[in-house]
Every structure is written in structure tokens, then in C-alpha cells.
Scaffold this motif. Sequence first.
Motif, PDB file in Angstrom:
ATOM      1  N   PRO A  36       0.892  -1.240   0.034  1.00  0.00           N
ATOM      2  CA  PRO A  36      -0.119  -0.121  -0.098  1.00  0.00           C
ATOM      3  C   PRO A  36       0.822   1.258   0.005  1.00  0.00           C
ATOM      4  O   PRO A  36       2.206   1.475   0.595  1.00  0.00           O
ATOM      5  CB  PRO A  36      -0.369  -0.054   1.251  1.00  0.00           C
ATOM      6  N   ALA A  37       0.558   2.170  -0.698  1.00  0.00           N
ATOM      7  CA  ALA A  37       1.396   3.352  -1.077  1.00  0.00           C
ATOM      8  C   ALA A  37       1.739   4.155   0.222  1.00  0.00           C
ATOM      9  O   ALA A  37       2.865   4.695   0.487  1.00  0.00           O
ATOM     10  CB  ALA A  37       0.607   4.233  -2.187  1.00  0.00           C
ATOM     11  N   HIS A  38       0.605   4.328   1.275  1.00  0.00           N
ATOM     12  CA  HIS A  38       0.831   5.118   2.334  1.00  0.00           C
ATOM     13  C   HIS A  38       1.808   4.588   3.234  1.00  0.00           C
ATOM     14  O   HIS A  38       2.425   5.428   4.009  1.00  0.00           O
ATOM     15  CB  HIS A  38      -0.585   5.575   2.971  1.00  0.00           C
ATOM     16  N   LEU A  39       1.900   3.446   3.209  1.00  0.00           N
ATOM     17  CA  LEU A  39       3.146   2.943   4.136  1.00  0.00           C
ATOM     18  C   LEU A  39       4.572   3.064   3.699  1.00  0.00           C
ATOM     19  O   LEU A  39       5.461   3.087   4.613  1.00  0.00           O
ATOM     20  CB  LEU A  39       3.026   1.445   4.166  1.00  0.00           C
ATOM     21  N   ILE A  40       4.870   3.901   2.544  1.00  0.00           N
ATOM     22  CA  ILE A  40       6.281   4.063   2.260  1.00  0.00           C
ATOM     23  C   ILE A  40       6.528   5.656   2.518  1.00  0.00           C
ATOM     24  O   ILE A  40       7.755   5.991   2.378  1.00  0.00           O
ATOM     25  CB  ILE A  40       6.476   3.644   0.625  1.00  0.00           C
ATOM     26  N   THR A  41       5.452   6.352   2.774  1.00  0.00           N
ATOM     27  CA  THR A  41       5.866   7.591   3.052  1.00  0.00           C
ATOM     28  C   THR A  41       6.838   8.179   3.922  1.00  0.00           C
ATOM     29  O   THR A  41       7.271   9.224   3.961  1.00  0.00           O
ATOM     30  CB  THR A  41       4.363   8.485   3.125  1.00  0.00           C
ATOM     31  N   GLY A  42       6.723   7.404   5.165  1.00  0.00           N
ATOM     32  CA  GLY A  42       7.620   7.609   6.153  1.00  0.00           C
ATOM     33  C   GLY A  42       9.046   7.587   5.668  1.00  0.00           C
ATOM     34  O   GLY A  42      10.165   8.440   5.863  1.00  0.00           O
ATOM     35  N   TYR A  43       9.401   6.576   4.775  1.00  0.00           N
ATOM     36  CA  TYR A  43      10.770   6.514   4.114  1.00  0.00           C
ATOM     37  C   TYR A  43      11.049   7.822   3.260  1.00  0.00           C
ATOM     38  O   TYR A  43      12.188   8.130   3.339  1.00  0.00           O
ATOM     39  CB  TYR A  43      10.931   5.311   3.468  1.00  0.00           C
ATOM     40  N   MET A  44       9.884   8.045   2.404  1.00  0.00           N
ATOM     41  CA  MET A  44      10.339   9.136   1.285  1.00  0.00           C
ATOM     42  C   MET A  44      10.293  10.347   2.064  1.00  0.00           C
ATOM     43  O   MET A  44      10.684  11.404   1.242  1.00  0.00           O
ATOM     44  CB  MET A  44       9.213   8.931   0.249  1.00  0.00           C
ATOM     45  N   ARG A  45      10.034  10.666   3.345  1.00  0.00           N
ATOM     46  CA  ARG A  45      10.254  12.003   3.845  1.00  0.00           C
ATOM     47  C   ARG A  45      11.510  11.995   4.408  1.00  0.00           C
ATOM     48  O   ARG A  45      11.743  13.215   4.690  1.00  0.00           O
ATOM     49  CB  ARG A  45       9.292  11.751   5.088  1.00  0.00           C
ATOM     50  N   LEU A  46      12.401  11.177   4.423  1.00  0.00           N
ATOM     51  CA  LEU A  46      13.650  11.292   4.888  1.00  0.00           C
ATOM     52  C   LEU A  46      14.511  12.308   4.113  1.00  0.00           C
ATOM     53  O   LEU A  46      14.100  12.661   2.881  1.00  0.00           O
ATOM     54  CB  LEU A  46      14.611   9.900   4.989  1.00  0.00           C
ATOM     55  N   PRO A  47      15.546  12.799   4.682  1.00  0.00           N
ATOM     56  CA  PRO A  47      16.431  13.708   3.989  1.00  0.00           C
ATOM     57  C   PRO A  47      17.082  13.121   2.896  1.00  0.00           C
ATOM     58  O   PRO A  47      17.340  11.891   2.896  1.00  0.00           O
ATOM     59  CB  PRO A  47      17.505  13.965   5.137  1.00  0.00           C
ATOM     60  N   LYS A  48      17.229  13.928   1.884  1.00  0.00           N
ATOM     61  CA  LYS A  48      17.780  13.369   0.486  1.00  0.00           C
ATOM     62  C   LYS A  48      19.188  12.688   0.892  1.00  0.00           C
ATOM     63  O   LYS A  48      19.638  11.471   0.067  1.00  0.00           O
ATOM     64  CB  LYS A  48      18.132  14.320  -0.614  1.00  0.00           C
ATOM     65  N   ASP A  49      19.818  12.922   1.764  1.00  0.00           N
ATOM     66  CA  ASP A  49      21.308  12.228   2.017  1.00  0.00           C
ATOM     67  C   ASP A  49      20.921  10.734   2.730  1.00  0.00           C
ATOM     68  O   ASP A  49      21.973  10.180   2.746  1.00  0.00           O
ATOM     69  CB  ASP A  49      22.168  13.021   2.857  1.00  0.00           C
ATOM     70  N   LYS A  50      19.782  10.515   3.116  1.00  0.00           N
ATOM     71  CA  LYS A  50      19.404   9.206   3.724  1.00  0.00           C
ATOM     72  C   LYS A  50      18.809   8.404   2.751  1.00  0.00           C
ATOM     73  O   LYS A  50      18.505   7.157   2.881  1.00  0.00           O
ATOM     74  CB  LYS A  50      18.484   9.433   4.866  1.00  0.00           C
ATOM     75  N   LEU A  51      18.616   8.800   1.569  1.00  0.00           N
ATOM     76  CA  LEU A  51      17.957   8.092   0.402  1.00  0.00           C
ATOM     77  C   LEU A  51      18.839   7.698  -0.576  1.00  0.00           C
ATOM     78  O   LEU A  51      19.793   8.543  -0.949  1.00  0.00           O
ATOM     79  CB  LEU A  51      16.998   8.788  -0.113  1.00  0.00           C
ATOM     80  N   GLU A  52      18.402   6.887  -1.396  1.00  0.00           N
ATOM     81  CA  GLU A  52      19.014   6.458  -2.830  1.00  0.00           C
ATOM     82  C   GLU A  52      18.165   5.985  -3.755  1.00  0.00           C
ATOM     83  O   GLU A  52      17.093   5.489  -3.240  1.00  0.00           O
ATOM     84  CB  GLU A  52      20.285   5.308  -2.691  1.00  0.00           C
ATOM     85  N   PRO A  53      18.168   6.111  -5.277  1.00  0.00           N
ATOM     86  CA  PRO A  53      17.468   5.450  -6.107  1.00  0.00           C
ATOM     87  C   PRO A  53      17.375   4.183  -5.883  1.00  0.00           C
ATOM     88  O   PRO A  53      18.207   3.410  -5.516  1.00  0.00           O
ATOM     89  CB  PRO A  53      18.051   5.974  -7.347  1.00  0.00           C
ATOM     90  N   ILE A  54      16.064   3.478  -6.282  1.00  0.00           N
ATOM     91  CA  ILE A  54      15.840   2.092  -6.542  1.00  0.00           C
ATOM     92  C   ILE A  54      17.100   1.640  -7.101  1.00  0.00           C
ATOM     93  O   ILE A  54      17.490   0.329  -7.023  1.00  0.00           O
ATOM     94  CB  ILE A  54      14.408   1.687  -6.944  1.00  0.00           C
ATOM     95  N   MET A  55      17.424   2.184  -8.416  1.00  0.00           N
ATOM     96  CA  MET A  55      18.357   1.677  -9.197  1.00  0.00           C
ATOM     97  C   MET A  55      19.564   1.960  -9.044  1.00  0.00           C
ATOM     98  O   MET A  55      20.732   2.068  -9.497  1.00  0.00           O
ATOM     99  CB  MET A  55      18.131   2.419 -10.440  1.00  0.00           C
ATOM    100  N   THR A  56      19.808   1.547  -7.482  1.00  0.00           N
ATOM    101  CA  THR A  56      21.364   1.799  -7.013  1.00  0.00           C
ATOM    102  C   THR A  56      21.760   0.303  -6.705  1.00  0.00           C
ATOM    103  O   THR A  56      20.986  -0.783  -6.427  1.00  0.00           O
ATOM    104  CB  THR A  56      21.242   2.550  -5.380  1.00  0.00           C
TER     105      THR A  56
END
Length: 773
Positions: free
Chosen positions: A474-494
Motif C-alpha cells: 500500500p502506497a501510504h506505508l512508504i511515505t515515512g521512508y520517502m520523507r527522509l532527508p535526501k542524504d538518507k535516500l538513494e534511487p531504487i536503481m542503486t
Amino acid sequence: MKQFLVCLFMMVTTAAMAQSQFYNNPQSNHGNRFEDLGFLLPTPNEYRTASGAPGPKYWQQRANYDIDVTLDEQNNYINGKETVTYFNQSPDKLDYIWLQLDENIHNPQSDNNKTNTGKVGDRITSAQIMNFEPGRKMEGYGVNLAKVTDAAGKALDYTVVQTMMRINLPAPLAPGQQFVFKIDWSYKINNKHEIGGRGGYENFPEDGNNLYSITQWYPRMAVYSDFKGWEHSQFTGGAEFALTFGDFKVKITTPADHIVAATGECTNLKQVISAAQYNRWLQAHSASQPVEIVTLDEARNAEKTKNTATKTWVFEAKNVRDFAFNSSRKFIWDGMQIDINGKKIMAQSYYPKEAYTLWSKYSTKVVAHTLRTYSKHTIPYPYPQASSVEAANGMEYPMLAMNYGRTEKDGTYSEGTKYGMIGVTIHEVGHNFFPMIVNSDERQYWWMDEGLNTFCQFLTEQEFDNNYPSTRGPAHLITGYMRLPKDKLEPIMTKGDAVASVGSNAYAKASTGLNILRETVMGRDLFDYAFKQYAERWAFKHPTPADLFRTLRDASGVDIDWFIRGWFFGTDPVDISLDSVKWFKLADNNTMAFQPQTFRTIGQDRNKENQDIKFATDADTALRDFYYYNRGADAMMRSNDQAARNEASLDKENFDTWKDKNFYELSFSNLGGLVMPVIIEWTYKDGTKEIQRVPVTVWLKNEKEFSKVFIKDKEVSGIRLDPYRETADINEDNQVWPNMPMPSKFQLFKMQGGFGARGQSAGGNAMQKAGQK
């Protein structure tokens, strides 16, 4: 100097191109997010087409294995020898071949045991100290190679590079040729709860028995492909395996009272189990409910007697990419045969008494449900059996899944344990399809294995129980992750091991993206057709992300490049704001006469009251004219003329069509960066609701903001965006009109501690309190 400047210019130009390729028009509010994937995908060729299908010259390698292995329970040791036949089906001449020695992950000299990071705290345990340098607890572990020879027994030249081994061929292996070689090896089996790892053994102190999970255990061929060459990235315990298809014949010698679960089919089953057990196995082929082939009582008796003799199980498997097995005298074994598209398949489960009440009720039926559901959404399950083994783990192999879920000693279990067990069983059995059949390379693309499988797991969970508490999809369950600062994230294609949060990125975000494509962007019918096309095209082959993306687009006819570009190649979140709502009604259908200005300034009033001021037009009436007595006459004339023209041009014929309509002008802005269809829930004053979907192309000419007018028969009392929370929007406060955010609530808890083993129901449960099982 000139040469240096030229090189510098080329470097700057290349960097600028790399920076601008993702956004073709970076200074503009359009022309970026809706561009074709272009450079992000490799150029189509004769091996992989632009439609996403295998090309006319697609090829892949093959390897067959003949293995003889002994499980030494007394010393917790594996002794094995194998003959490998490697087929060069590529157009390339090979001077060497690469094999995986994954068990070398436990070699203390392996780099993965030297890269642990951490700090010394005020309170620290011995186990934590050991984890600073895990190699200290791994002395004696790793693969011991006794012999590497060709088919005639002549020694081969080889080099071990940590978890990989290169064999230098005595002569180049030409296209169409095969090479046969032999390896004798051994290794010490790790206690997986002390040393760690996907495989190993678990000891049960109460009865003194072991449950063995023998995985990544034999030297096996690495993949040589058209898109990478040799896949010889090191195994560090994270991103899993790229493997070659082939046929296996494996002889497994174990203690005589062990039951073995393995990839493939046992060809000498009648010789290794009792006559009564064999008869029950035959009964399971026509049963509508799972039949206990090895019963609870038989397993309990075996735990006590501990036979020291040995026996050899023989398994064969056709066209699989790997082989694994479990062995223990603790196993209860049940099964039943199911039908999938006319093919008879055995669904089976193996588990110790510690899991009995939970597993006997659910496991085999969940295996059957998984095979049926995945087969519906991908391809019919092609293998003769699928087994689930309770091994306090979650790991997958062809026809064999290792899962978790144990009960309290009284046989009760918590709700979390139940759904954890069902979920992990669906997930690991589902891996038979991704990547065991649709054979992606997790070492490069973690998400192609885990994300696609987690998506199908979500579909399967929801078809198991309409109220199933799925945690990913479900889409709403990923929003906590997607709110993280950009330096804590990477594209799926990593690349696999470079992903910082594998569960959130490779599992959850990737599976959520597919669910959004299915439910919101493409629609179920178009997505399901295209996804099935992908599975059919790439079954028993080696697909890449481009093959998936191109197939989904090509087979559905839906332009999804904007979504793939943003969701898989980017880190921008969805945050669409409803900025303003304006309400309009059609004016009355009559002319409006000119009204002269009546407003007077404060100076005018004060001048009139001032007796000392003598207005020139009063002192000399000759200054008065037509306009003195007819203030604003020209403006009135123009207004009346316009009113007459308006009266003549009023659309009286269509007035009744629009006179009672409500016109709502909504203004939106894209605060997150990732465009998405705009889904609006209208609530009317009479209490009724309507959901309206605006296609994503509304952002095409302006990716930052737009306004749109909606015509409604009824007056609106409220507006909400994304009512089903299907777009993964990270900010719901700016999606509502009137904007009335509710306060977040929190509770105060006492500090609690203590954690049980994975999948172990502990600490009491509602079933136990109710006195039920």
C-alpha cells in the motif's frame, strides 16, 4: 598546457551532460519529468529488443551438476565432491571461468569480516566486542578445496579471490563447446545463531538435536551474460546471487533417522523412509487436506533415539539455478497435491514440534495458495513440488523455502507470529518465481528480486484474506521512508550492496511502485497483462531492469517513462498541495446600468465645510457646462452602450444549462517534485461523495503548478486529495479544503526490553489467554 585545458574542458562537459541528462530542460518548469527514459536505459540490440523481449540472438550459459555430499553431524562438517559440465552457449571464446565460493564469507580473512563499523559505548557486551572484528569468531571456517581437476583427473590452475574462484582453462573454450571439471571440497558448518549467515545449523538445547540449513554450500558457476560479462562481485552477506540454470543430481548422506527436504524430487524415497511413511506420502497425492507423512509422534521418538547409522537420499532437479537442502531428525512432514493448469504439484512442509500447532494448520495450505496466486499473475508453476521448512529463517531456493514461526510451549501463538509466518512463507515460496524462474541478478539489482516478489506477495496476501495486514505494498506505508532527508535516500536503481535501507528501498519502495502502476497509473487490466508478458518472456532467462520497463510500456500501451524516471531513478517524493479553492456561479441574466461614483474623499468633504474656500464654479457660473450638471455622462454612455451590446450578445439559449451549476477553480502545486495523477474526493453539502481522477499529463506543460476548473451540479462542502492514499503523498495536511489538520497524538509508555528469536511467539498472547489453540 593546451592538452590539459582540452582534457579539463572534456571533463567539465561530460560532467555537465551527466548532470543535465536527467533533466533535459533544468531551468524550465516543463520538459523534464515527461521525457523518454532515453539514456537511462541501455541501447537495444540483437540480444535484448526495444520492446523488452529477448532478441533473435539472445543466449545464456548452462551448467549441470553431479554432487555427492556427506553431512557429518558429529563434527558439524560438510564433505563434498562434484562434477560440473559447463556449456559455453555465448558467441565468445572463454579463457577462464568463474565460480562462487559463497561459504568463504565465513573465512576470517574475507573482506566482509573487516568492514564492520561501530563505536565503544559506556555499556558493552562481549558479543558486541566480538562484532567489532567478527573474523575473531570464524577461525577454522571457510571453504577447503582438496582437489580441482579436469574430467581426466588432471589438476587445473585456479585462483581464489575471497568468495570467488577463477579456473584458468587449459585451452580456450570456444562457442558451442563444453568443459567438464571436478572439485572436492569441505567446510565447517556454522551455528547460524552465533556465527550468522543464511545457512548453518540451529541447536535445540532441550533435546540436543540440530536442524541443518545447507545453503550456498557447493562451488557453483557464476553468470556470464551479454550485458555484464562475468558477474563476480563479491558476496558480502547482503545482495544475493546471480546463477546459471542447469540440471542437478545430488546424493546426500545423513544420519539414518534424519528427514531431508531439498530442491527437486527424491528418486529413492521408498528406500529412505518407512513403509508407513511412504504409504502416507502416496495418500497425500489424492488428499484435499495436508497429510502427515512423518507424524508428530514419529518426530518426537526420533529426537530421543538419535540413530548413528547413515543413509543416502538421491535428489534430481531439472532446469534450476541452485540447490539447497535441510536435514533433521526433528522434522514433521506433511503435504498434499494440488493442480495448477492441469499439472500435479506437491505442496509440502517440514517443521519441528516447536512450530506444530501453527505450521500444521497453515504452512502447506499457504504454500498451495502462493503457487496458485503467483501462477495466475505470472506463469504456471513449472516444477513438481514446493516445500516450506521452518528453520527460524527467511530464505529461498528452487522448490525449497526456509521460513520461521514458532509457538509458545503450550501451542498458542500471537497474532503477529501468525501473520509473520504466513507472510514470510508467501514471500519465500514466491521467490520460486522471482528470481528462481525469472532469473534476475540481485547482486546488481536487489529490487528486481525482492521488489517484484514483495509486490506479488502483497497480491497473494490480499487474496488470502481481504483484511490481511500487509506491511508492504500500500502506497501510504512508504511515505515515512520517502520523507527522509535526501542524504538518507538513494534511487531504487542503486547497486545492491550500496543500498542503505534495503527493506525500505529494494523491498518496500519497489513493490509499492509496482502497486501504484497497477492501481493508479495503468489500471489492473493493462498492468496485469503487461506484467504477465514480462514473466512469460523472461522465464528461465536473465532479465535486466530495462527489459521489465520496456515490456510494461510496450505491452500496455501506456507511457510510464515519467513514473519509472521519478520512482526508480530518483528520490523525489510525492507532495501535491491543494493551494486554493474558488467558487463561481453564473451572474443573473440581465443588463447592469452604470452607477456613477458616489465615493468622496475626506479632502472633498473638508473643503466643502471650509467657509474660507470659494469654489471657482460657484463664484463664476459661466464655468459650469453639460458635464458639471451630468457628472460621468461619458462613462454612463459607454456603460449603457456596453450593456446594450451585452444584452444583445448574452447567450440566453444556453443560460439555463449553466445557471444552476457550481464552478470550482482549484489551484495545485507540486512541492515534492514527483508528478502523479491528481485524485480528488468531492464531498457535497447533501453528504454524498464523488471521486474524480485527473491524468498525470495535467502536469505536462507545467510540472510545478496548475489550475483547473470543475463544474458541479451540487455545492461542495469539502475537498480531499488522494482519499485512498494511493499516490504515496508525504503530506496529507495540504490535501484538504477547508484545511483543518488534526493534532497528532502520542502515548506515554514505560521502558520495556527483551527480544525473542526471530519468528518465536513469546510473552503471552490473546489465544493463550482465551484458552484456545
